[in-house]
Design an enzyme around this catalytic site. Structure first.
Site, PDB file in Angstrom:
ATOM      1  N   LEU A  11      21.487  -1.137   7.807  1.00  0.00           N
ATOM      2  CA  LEU A  11      21.829  -1.021   6.189  1.00  0.00           C
ATOM      3  C   LEU A  11      20.627  -1.104   5.333  1.00  0.00           C
ATOM      4  O   LEU A  11      19.862  -2.596   5.609  1.00  0.00           O
ATOM      5  CB  LEU A  11      23.042  -1.889   5.851  1.00  0.00           C
ATOM      6  CG  LEU A  11      23.410  -1.393   4.160  1.00  0.00           C
ATOM      7  CD1 LEU A  11      23.870  -0.005   4.204  1.00  0.00           C
ATOM      8  CD2 LEU A  11      24.458  -2.490   3.955  1.00  0.00           C
ATOM      9  N   ASP A  12      20.060  -0.434   4.745  1.00  0.00           N
ATOM     10  CA  ASP A  12      18.619  -0.739   3.672  1.00  0.00           C
ATOM     11  C   ASP A  12      19.203  -1.257   2.441  1.00  0.00           C
ATOM     12  O   ASP A  12      20.109  -0.533   1.621  1.00  0.00           O
ATOM     13  CB  ASP A  12      17.907   0.446   3.517  1.00  0.00           C
ATOM     14  CG  ASP A  12      17.319   0.976   4.954  1.00  0.00           C
ATOM     15  OD1 ASP A  12      17.347   0.315   5.876  1.00  0.00           O
ATOM     16  OD2 ASP A  12      16.790   2.018   4.730  1.00  0.00           O
ATOM     17  N   ASN A  42      17.633   7.208  10.710  1.00  0.00           N
ATOM     18  CA  ASN A  42      17.126   8.407   9.987  1.00  0.00           C
ATOM     19  C   ASN A  42      16.801   9.597  10.319  1.00  0.00           C
ATOM     20  O   ASN A  42      16.751  10.664  10.049  1.00  0.00           O
ATOM     21  CB  ASN A  42      15.763   7.674   9.126  1.00  0.00           C
ATOM     22  CG  ASN A  42      16.070   6.439   8.225  1.00  0.00           C
ATOM     23  OD1 ASN A  42      17.323   6.144   8.150  1.00  0.00           O
ATOM     24  ND2 ASN A  42      15.045   5.490   8.089  1.00  0.00           N
ATOM     25  N   GLU A 134      11.912   0.290  17.561  1.00  0.00           N
ATOM     26  CA  GLU A 134      12.586  -0.618  16.628  1.00  0.00           C
ATOM     27  C   GLU A 134      13.785  -1.241  17.670  1.00  0.00           C
ATOM     28  O   GLU A 134      14.633  -1.975  17.035  1.00  0.00           O
ATOM     29  CB  GLU A 134      13.352  -0.155  15.306  1.00  0.00           C
ATOM     30  CG  GLU A 134      12.322  -0.176  14.304  1.00  0.00           C
ATOM     31  CD  GLU A 134      12.722   0.403  13.045  1.00  0.00           C
ATOM     32  OE1 GLU A 134      12.326  -0.020  11.982  1.00  0.00           O
ATOM     33  OE2 GLU A 134      13.849   0.867  12.743  1.00  0.00           O
ATOM     34  N   THR A 196      -0.380  10.802  11.117  1.00  0.00           N
ATOM     35  CA  THR A 196      -0.125  10.990   9.980  1.00  0.00           C
ATOM     36  C   THR A 196      -0.784  10.084   9.002  1.00  0.00           C
ATOM     37  O   THR A 196      -1.138   8.904   9.188  1.00  0.00           O
ATOM     38  CB  THR A 196       1.369  10.730   9.465  1.00  0.00           C
ATOM     39  OG1 THR A 196       1.649   9.355   9.651  1.00  0.00           O
ATOM     40  CG2 THR A 196       2.491  11.680  10.408  1.00  0.00           C
ATOM     41  N   GLY A 201      -2.110  14.114   4.594  1.00  0.00           N
ATOM     42  CA  GLY A 201      -1.673  15.404   5.316  1.00  0.00           C
ATOM     43  C   GLY A 201      -1.558  14.480   6.640  1.00  0.00           C
ATOM     44  O   GLY A 201      -1.237  13.227   7.032  1.00  0.00           O
ATOM     45  N   GLY A 228       8.250   9.164   6.578  1.00  0.00           N
ATOM     46  CA  GLY A 228       7.671   9.215   7.759  1.00  0.00           C
ATOM     47  C   GLY A 228       8.708   9.669   8.956  1.00  0.00           C
ATOM     48  O   GLY A 228       8.659  10.399   9.754  1.00  0.00           O
ATOM     49  N   ASP A 229      10.011   9.223   8.802  1.00  0.00           N
ATOM     50  CA  ASP A 229      11.122   9.452   9.683  1.00  0.00           C
ATOM     51  C   ASP A 229      11.701  11.189   9.480  1.00  0.00           C
ATOM     52  O   ASP A 229      11.928  11.650  10.629  1.00  0.00           O
ATOM     53  CB  ASP A 229      12.493   8.875   9.277  1.00  0.00           C
ATOM     54  CG  ASP A 229      11.951   7.174  10.123  1.00  0.00           C
ATOM     55  OD1 ASP A 229      11.228   6.861  10.792  1.00  0.00           O
ATOM     56  OD2 ASP A 229      12.846   6.361   9.085  1.00  0.00           O
ATOM     57  N   ALA A 259      11.158  14.087   1.274  1.00  0.00           N
ATOM     58  CA  ALA A 259      11.799  12.816   1.165  1.00  0.00           C
ATOM     59  C   ALA A 259      11.214  11.762   0.286  1.00  0.00           C
ATOM     60  O   ALA A 259      11.983  10.967  -0.249  1.00  0.00           O
ATOM     61  CB  ALA A 259      11.599  12.361   2.613  1.00  0.00           C
TER      62      ALA A 259
END
Length: 281
Positions: A11-12, A42, A134, A196, A201, A228-229, A259
């Site tokens: 949970l963010d 994500n 993670e 990335t 780019g 990124g996800d 995003a």
């Protein structure tokens, strides 16, 4: 297209502030929001929104935060049969500070994510697999070892991994900082490697030789959390669909850029038509 994601669920708690704090500094005037997050969750949600059939394997606590963390995936129809409830550890939490340009700082309390063991995994993982770092490394390594199809390894956050994982991965995705951590070892396996570089780019390599480069569409960034996800999910979906390297990179860059225009990691994940509309501009 079937994709299994073995990864984190959080949970963010997102504080949007006038500026990011320097070490020891207190910044006031922030607003707080709560969003489902975790790199695994994500990427699972983003891949589902882009057209894949996704199964997530992970772990949450026996607490109220678990429901919030899983809510958007449940609504979208992500297969959560592989998500177990830990009676001792809490649901993972990410504390995120975001400034008006979309830059962020993140501190993660992993909680139940660190309780995901190889025993929770199926003996064979059919179809494609996406992993990140993670979860405990031994669990990530076990997942890769049991995969029968395409493997995408998002080596984030950077941590030591085995040579076997590097050689087994069909696709490795890292940012510039992570790429520097791993060095030339990224390119010894023969699979494709994508690095990335934020708004500048992304590049795709094979055995250290650049195959393709793409830049994202120009957007007004609001919150880079989850960009990124979205990129990882999109590049995986694109390659599984048979896009060539340059086309796949453009698609993924557009997904990541979209995003970044919305707050929150999972709420900002784009639908397929939103990515295609951005590419058409």
């Amino acid at each position: 297209m079937r994709i299994t994601v073995v990864g984190s669920i959080n949970l963010d708690l997102v504080a949007t502030a006038p500026q990011l704090p320097a070490p020891g500094e207190t910044v006031t005037g922030a607003t707080l929001a709560r969003h489902p997050g975790g790199k695994g969750a994500n990427q699972a949600l983003a891949a589902e929104k882009l057209g894949a059939e996704v199964c997530l394997i992970g772990r949450v606590g026996n607490d109220a935060m678990a429901g919030e963390a899983l809510a958007l995936m449940e609504d979208l129809g992500v297969d959560l049969a592989g998500v177990e409830v830990d009676v001792a550890a809490p649901t993972g939490v990410a504390l995120i500070a975001v400034d008006p340009t979309g830059e962020n700082q993140i501190v993660v309390a992993a909680g139940a994510n660190h309780m995901v063991t190889p025993e929770q995994l199926p003996q064979r993982i059919e179809g494609a697999l996406i992993v990140q770092l993670e979860l405990p490394i031994e669990t990530v390594e076990a997942a890769v070892g049991r995969a029968t199809g395409f493997v995408c390894a998002n080596l984030a956050p950077a941590a030591p991994v085995s040579e076997l994982l590097l050689r087994r991965a069909d696709l490795i995705v890292v940012n510039e900082t992570e790429a520097a951590f791993y060095g030339d070892g990224l390119h010894r396996g023969g699979g494709r490697v994508v690095v990335t570089k934020g708004a500048r780019g992304a590049a795709m390599y094979q055995r250290g030789v650049e195959m393709a480069w793409a830049t994202p569409p120009a957007v007004e960034a609001v919150d880079a959390t989850g960009a990124g996800d979205a990129f990882v999910a999109a590049i995986t979906v694109a390659l599984l669909e048979g896009m060539d390297p340059a086309e796949a990179l453009r698609f993924a860059c557009a997904a990541g850029a979209f995003a970044a225009t919305r707050p929150g990691a999972q709420p900002s994940a784009p639908e397929r038509d939103q990515v295609e509309a951005l590419l058409a501009l």
